[in-house]
Design an enzyme around this catalytic site. Structure first.
Site, PDB file in Angstrom:
ATOM      1  N   SER A 120       1.115  -1.209  -0.268  1.00  0.00           N
ATOM      2  CA  SER A 120      -0.095   0.280   0.150  1.00  0.00           C
ATOM      3  C   SER A 120       1.061   1.036  -0.116  1.00  0.00           C
ATOM      4  O   SER A 120       0.370   2.238  -0.345  1.00  0.00           O
ATOM      5  CB  SER A 120      -1.226   0.037   1.140  1.00  0.00           C
ATOM      6  OG  SER A 120      -0.915  -1.228   1.846  1.00  0.00           O
ATOM      7  N   ASN A 178      -4.009   6.415  -1.610  1.00  0.00           N
ATOM      8  CA  ASN A 178      -3.577   6.502   0.252  1.00  0.00           C
ATOM      9  C   ASN A 178      -3.539   7.270   0.120  1.00  0.00           C
ATOM     10  O   ASN A 178      -3.225   8.462   1.389  1.00  0.00           O
ATOM     11  CB  ASN A 178      -3.741   5.126   0.446  1.00  0.00           C
ATOM     12  CG  ASN A 178      -4.200   4.032   0.504  1.00  0.00           C
ATOM     13  OD1 ASN A 178      -5.339   4.363   0.361  1.00  0.00           O
ATOM     14  ND2 ASN A 178      -3.463   2.680   0.562  1.00  0.00           N
ATOM     15  N   GLU A 196      -5.160  -0.370  -8.648  1.00  0.00           N
ATOM     16  CA  GLU A 196      -3.901   1.195  -8.886  1.00  0.00           C
ATOM     17  C   GLU A 196      -3.597   0.376  -9.217  1.00  0.00           C
ATOM     18  O   GLU A 196      -2.319  -0.587  -8.307  1.00  0.00           O
ATOM     19  CB  GLU A 196      -3.961   1.787  -7.664  1.00  0.00           C
ATOM     20  CG  GLU A 196      -2.882   2.869  -7.144  1.00  0.00           C
ATOM     21  CD  GLU A 196      -3.046   3.402  -6.753  1.00  0.00           C
ATOM     22  OE1 GLU A 196      -3.100   4.780  -6.073  1.00  0.00           O
ATOM     23  OE2 GLU A 196      -3.165   3.041  -5.185  1.00  0.00           O
ATOM     24  N   HIS A 228      -2.015  -2.732  -6.294  1.00  0.00           N
ATOM     25  CA  HIS A 228      -2.541  -2.291  -5.655  1.00  0.00           C
ATOM     26  C   HIS A 228      -3.726  -2.763  -5.533  1.00  0.00           C
ATOM     27  O   HIS A 228      -4.929  -2.001  -5.983  1.00  0.00           O
ATOM     28  CB  HIS A 228      -2.265  -1.292  -5.031  1.00  0.00           C
ATOM     29  CG  HIS A 228      -2.493  -0.705  -3.549  1.00  0.00           C
ATOM     30  ND1 HIS A 228      -2.758   1.010  -3.294  1.00  0.00           N
ATOM     31  CD2 HIS A 228      -3.141  -1.125  -2.598  1.00  0.00           C
ATOM     32  CE1 HIS A 228      -3.772   0.548  -2.218  1.00  0.00           C
ATOM     33  NE2 HIS A 228      -3.254  -0.658  -1.217  1.00  0.00           N
TER      34      HIS A 228
HETATM   35  N1  LIG Z   1      -5.527  -4.320   4.242  1.00  0.00           N
HETATM   36  C1  LIG Z   1      -5.444  -3.922   3.803  1.00  0.00           C
HETATM   37  O1  LIG Z   1      -6.855  -3.751   4.036  1.00  0.00           O
HETATM   38  C2  LIG Z   1      -4.733  -3.434   2.780  1.00  0.00           C
HETATM   39  C3  LIG Z   1      -5.314  -3.055   1.189  1.00  0.00           C
HETATM   40  C4  LIG Z   1      -4.345  -3.118   0.462  1.00  0.00           C
HETATM   41  C5  LIG Z   1      -2.966  -3.320   0.451  1.00  0.00           C
HETATM   42  N2  LIG Z   1      -2.337  -3.486   1.619  1.00  0.00           N
HETATM   43  C6  LIG Z   1      -1.112  -4.991   1.099  1.00  0.00           C
HETATM   44  O2  LIG Z   1      -1.479  -6.215   0.881  1.00  0.00           O
HETATM   45  C7  LIG Z   1      -0.365  -6.542   2.238  1.00  0.00           C
HETATM   46  C8  LIG Z   1      -0.468  -7.929   3.001  1.00  0.00           C
HETATM   47  O3  LIG Z   1      -1.490  -7.243   3.787  1.00  0.00           O
HETATM   48  P1  LIG Z   1      -2.301  -8.385   4.564  1.00  0.00           P
HETATM   49  O4  LIG Z   1      -3.746  -7.475   4.850  1.00  0.00           O
HETATM   50  O5  LIG Z   1      -2.916  -9.032   3.528  1.00  0.00           O
HETATM   51  O6  LIG Z   1      -2.108  -8.633   6.500  1.00  0.00           O
HETATM   52  P2  LIG Z   1      -2.227  -9.929   6.613  1.00  0.00           P
HETATM   53  O7  LIG Z   1      -1.550 -10.522   7.507  1.00  0.00           O
HETATM   54  O8  LIG Z   1      -3.741 -10.622   6.531  1.00  0.00           O
HETATM   55  O9  LIG Z   1      -1.330 -11.256   5.661  1.00  0.00           O
HETATM   56  C9  LIG Z   1      -0.191 -10.989   5.685  1.00  0.00           C
HETATM   57  C10 LIG Z   1       0.306 -13.337   4.882  1.00  0.00           C
HETATM   58  O10 LIG Z   1       1.766 -13.045   4.506  1.00  0.00           O
HETATM   59  C11 LIG Z   1       1.635 -14.644   4.879  1.00  0.00           C
HETATM   60  N3  LIG Z   1       3.197 -14.132   5.236  1.00  0.00           N
HETATM   61  C12 LIG Z   1       4.110 -13.238   5.197  1.00  0.00           C
HETATM   62  N4  LIG Z   1       5.861 -13.675   5.316  1.00  0.00           N
HETATM   63  C13 LIG Z   1       5.949 -14.441   3.996  1.00  0.00           C
HETATM   64  C14 LIG Z   1       6.816 -15.125   3.358  1.00  0.00           C
HETATM   65  N5  LIG Z   1       7.696 -14.656   3.688  1.00  0.00           N
HETATM   66  N6  LIG Z   1       6.492 -15.890   2.806  1.00  0.00           N
HETATM   67  C15 LIG Z   1       5.276 -16.292   1.762  1.00  0.00           C
HETATM   68  N7  LIG Z   1       4.514 -15.816   2.956  1.00  0.00           N
HETATM   69  C16 LIG Z   1       4.416 -14.349   3.792  1.00  0.00           C
HETATM   70  C17 LIG Z   1       1.590 -13.951   6.708  1.00  0.00           C
HETATM   71  O11 LIG Z   1       1.627 -15.566   6.593  1.00  0.00           O
HETATM   72  C18 LIG Z   1       0.069 -13.777   6.471  1.00  0.00           C
HETATM   73  O12 LIG Z   1      -0.221 -14.269   5.897  1.00  0.00           O
HETATM   74  C19 LIG Z   1       0.392  -5.812   3.109  1.00  0.00           C
HETATM   75  O13 LIG Z   1       1.680  -5.136   1.875  1.00  0.00           O
HETATM   76  C20 LIG Z   1      -0.302  -4.571   2.626  1.00  0.00           C
HETATM   77  O14 LIG Z   1       0.514  -3.425   2.642  1.00  0.00           O
HETATM   78  C21 LIG Z   1      -3.401  -4.192   2.606  1.00  0.00           C
END
Ligand SMILES: NC(=O)c1ccc[n+]([C@@H]2O[C@H](COP(=O)([O-])OP(=O)(O)OC[C@H]3O[C@@H](n4cnc5c(N)ncnc54)[C@H](O)[C@@H]3O)[C@@H](O)[C@H]2O)c1
Length: 698
Positions: free
Chosen positions: A411, A482, A444, A432
């Protein structure tokens, strides 16, 4: 003969073919050409019936949206009514789309045949108008007012098999052989009299006489979603007219109700939004004919909130996807969550139960990089931590096949830093998604310094294939969406600190047209995640981060939002309505006191303008930096990523069309003096105000 329409005889059947690519819109010249062909068929004694068909990939996909509301020629006004009243039968042969004016034309033919992949509908309401070519009068006569209301007020596309069940389509024709099937159908019905004319039917209208409450019931049903709008209500009035007036009077009433809204603000904003979304994928240095990677398989790294949702996006359109996690436990959890999401959709009735195993079968859980090497695209969606992401990109560079797209769902983090870990920075890009990824419409696309045109074009195409609305921007902290949203969030809290309460801010934004107020959204998402981010930032970047003492205090009292029954609002068991809570007022008052702020009454107008103008100013800076291509791209992102009301066009359209840039500039200057540094107007706004230009001119 107009060169947009061709007339040929196939034995005793006159075939009228429309050739107005790409989608045979009813542009000037098309109705005239059809009319002339109809006359030719009528004069020819050897012709017993006619077929109206579209050349190329569609029947008539609609009116030419650029000409909607423009004055029509006398022939364009009358050709459909005259076709209906002719005494030789006309068969409309439909493939691709028969939408809006296209379906209205088909309803004036005597019969309709379609291939199963065709779609029909009256989507005018989606651009703030109504079907003004008789659609609101004829469709109720054909399918009954209840079903007609559903189709006209939602504007949804109806697949041909469903249209056949509804009685809109008389017969389905084999895919790829429509013309022959339609000619055969025309030969079969050529001698049947009297001709079935939709406008002369009235048996289905009885439904409204038996149950006159259907119109008020529909008004009630749409009240929340259609608040502040006119077109959906005028659509209902039209169908009501169809049920209480003879056809000619009903058509006149339809015209009146159409004229009432055709030049309105709602129409202007909705048409703008339509074109803004089309424009958003035109990138100056990425020509239309840029070669694209065909994406037939995908991989996602991380099966958390976002990774799981992204995997669902692929499975939903039939693209097999491998989901990679760090260990079996995380993988099992991610897969279970996806399954439960699908099951919820089945319960809600939006997904067929049989689709669940099909979609689950497309998502393959894996634990090692070798299993994903062959995917056409990989999307990284692990924790928001640059070091972890950099490590993953180095691994992807080693394992992914040549030509694969290496994407990140970050993000905020630097796409170029991830690209630098690979020997193929041209293939690296940000894709994104917004949360929940399987629901939110926005994708995005973030281009890095070295991202190739082909990678950008392929990502745009992928977004479309996943049924997303795509916006493109450059690489900066928070990217376009964002980064423009953050000032809004800061201002939300500043308003509370100065004198407003969550219920006032939420009411202002709900009344403006958002589906929910921003504090209620916070409660829905949970206040603990941003709390944790603030705690981390306070340690990592104590000077750069903005404290949020109100939210901190709520979280520290265990008020995490809906999930704990209390956040900015109070929630009752089994009820998602946010109720104002005097305790929250107490917490806010205390914070104001601690900050030495004397609370004051804040007008609703100030609430709205402070929230939106802070973001407008940031968007202007992004435009100035060249990270966004045009102000309408900001609108596309706000409409599809943040629930900005579509009938207000978008953030920048709103600023241009309500306040106007000079007033925006004056207000920012005034607040800069009053509230300080962050309100300093961007140079772009100052320049536009001086030169009398609008954001839309940028
Ligand atoms: N949550 C949101 O609203 C949102 C929106 C847009 C973008 N994002 C972005 O998306 C990404 C993920 O966010 P999220 O909310 O899904 O996080 P999350 O914590 O729900 O999920 C992350 C997952 O990645 C796994 N993981 C961590 N390290 C790893 C690795 N080395 N290899 C494989 N898997 C691994 C973890 O086990 C976990 O299941 C981030 O970069 C975040 O900024 C999040």
């Amino acid at each position: 003969m107009s060169d947009l329409v061709d007339y040929q005889k196939h034995g005793a059947v006159g075939v009228i073919t429309i050739n107005n690519p790409p989608v045979n819109a009813l542009s000037p010249g098309v109705p005239e050409g059809i009319y002339e062909s109809l006359q030719q068929g009528m004069k020819d004694d050897d012709v017993k019936a006619m077929v109206l068909i579209g050349g190329g990939r569609s029947f008539i996909a609609g009116a030419d949206i650029k000409h909607v509301g423009a004055k029509k020629s006398p022939i364009a006004m009358k050709w459909r009514d005259e076709m209906e009243m002719m005494d030789k039968p006309v068969v409309a042969a439909i493939h691709g789309f028969a939408l809006g004016g296209g379906l209205e034309s088909a309803l004036c033919a005597h019969y309709r045949v379609a291939v199963p992949s065709a779609k029909v509908g009256l989507p005018e309401v989606l651009i703030g108008i109504l079907p003004g070519g008789g659609g609101t009068q004829r469709l109720p006569r054909l399918v009954g007012p209840k079903k007609a209301l559903d189709l006209i007020v939602t504007g949804r596309h109806v697949p041909a098999p469903e249209a056949k069940d509804l009685g809109i389509i008389d017969d389905l024709a084999p895919e790829g052989d429509l013309l022959n099937a339609a000619v055969a159908y025309a030969e079969k019905i050529a001698d049947i009299r009297p001709l079935p004319r939709v406008g002369e039917r009235d048996e289905k209208l009885q439904e409204a006489k038996d149950d006159p409450g259907i119109f008020d019931a529909m008004r009630k049903k749409i009240a929340r979603k259609a608040r502040n709008q006119v077109a959906p209500y005028n659509c209902i009035k039209c169908v009501e007219a169809a049920c209480s007036m003879p056809l000619r009077e009903g058509l006149a009433r339809e015209r009146e109700l159409f004229d009432e809204i055709r030049e309105g603000e709602e129409t202007k904003a909705l048409k703008y939004a339509f074109f803004a979304e089309r424009e958003a994928t035109k990138i100056p240095d990425v020509p239309r004919d840029t070669p694209v990677t065909k994406i037939e398989s995908a991989a996602v790294i991380g099966a958390g909130t976002m990774g799981g949702g992204i995997a669902m996006c692929f499975a939903n359109v039939g693209i097999p996807v491998k989901l990679l996690e760090i260990d079996q436990g995380a993988l099992d959890k991610g897969i279970a969550k996806i399954k439960s999401n699908y099951e919820v959709s089945v319960k809600r009735g939006s997904l067929d139960a049989a689709a669940v195993p099909e979609r689950m079968a497309l998502i393959e859980p894996v634990l090692d990089y070798d299993s994903i090497g062959n995917a056409d695209i990989v999307i990284e969606a692990v924790f928001e931590n640059l070091d972890v992401k950099k490590e993953i990109f180095a691994k992807l560079d080693e394992t992914m096949k040549d030509g694969a797209i290496l994407a990140s769902n970050t993000s905020t983090l630097d796409i170029d830093a991830m690209a630098a870990m690979t020997k193929r920075p041209g293939d690296v890009i940000g894709t994104h998604f917004f949360s929940p990824a399987n629901v939110m419409k926005l994708l995005e696309v973030v281009r890095g310094e070295k991202t190739d045109a082909a990678t950008i074009a392929s990502s745009i195409k992928l977004g479309r294939a996943l049924n997303k609305v795509v916006g493109v921007c450059g690489n900066c902290d928070g990217f376009l969406a964002n980064r423009t949203r953050i000032p809004f969030k800061i201002e939300m809290m500043a308003l509370l600190e100065e004198g407003a309460l969550p219920e006032q801010v939420d009411k202002v934004m709900y009344d403006f047209g958002y589906p929910m107020g921003p504090f209620a959204v916070g409660d829905l998402a949970g206040l603990d995640i941003s709390y944790a981010t603030r705690q981390r930032r306070a340690k990592e970047d104590p000077e750069g981060y903005r404290p949020d003492p109100i939210s901190d205090a709520l979280v520290e009292e265990g008020r995490l939002g809906q999930k704990t029954g209390a956040g900015y609002f109070l929630y009752k068991e089994g009820d998602r309505t946010p109720y104002p809570d005097p305790k929250v007022k107490g917490i806010i008052d205390a914070v104001s006191r601690q900050m030495g702020v004397e609370r004051r009454e804040i007008s609703d107008e100030e609430v709205l303008n402070r929230l939106l103008l802070s973001s407008v100013n940031e968007a202007a800076k992004i435009l100035e930096e060249g990270i966004a291509y045009r102000s309408s791209d900001v609108d596309v992102m706000w409409l599809n990523g943040f629930g900005f009301p579509r009938y207000r066009g978008g953030l920048m359209f709103w600023a241009d069309n309500t306040l106007g840039v000079p007033k925006v500039y004056d207000t920012l200057c005034e607040w800069h003096e009053k509230y300080g540094g962050h309100w300093k107007p961007s140079n772009l706004i100052a320049d536009l105000a001086k030169s009398g230009k609008a954001f839309s001119d940028v």
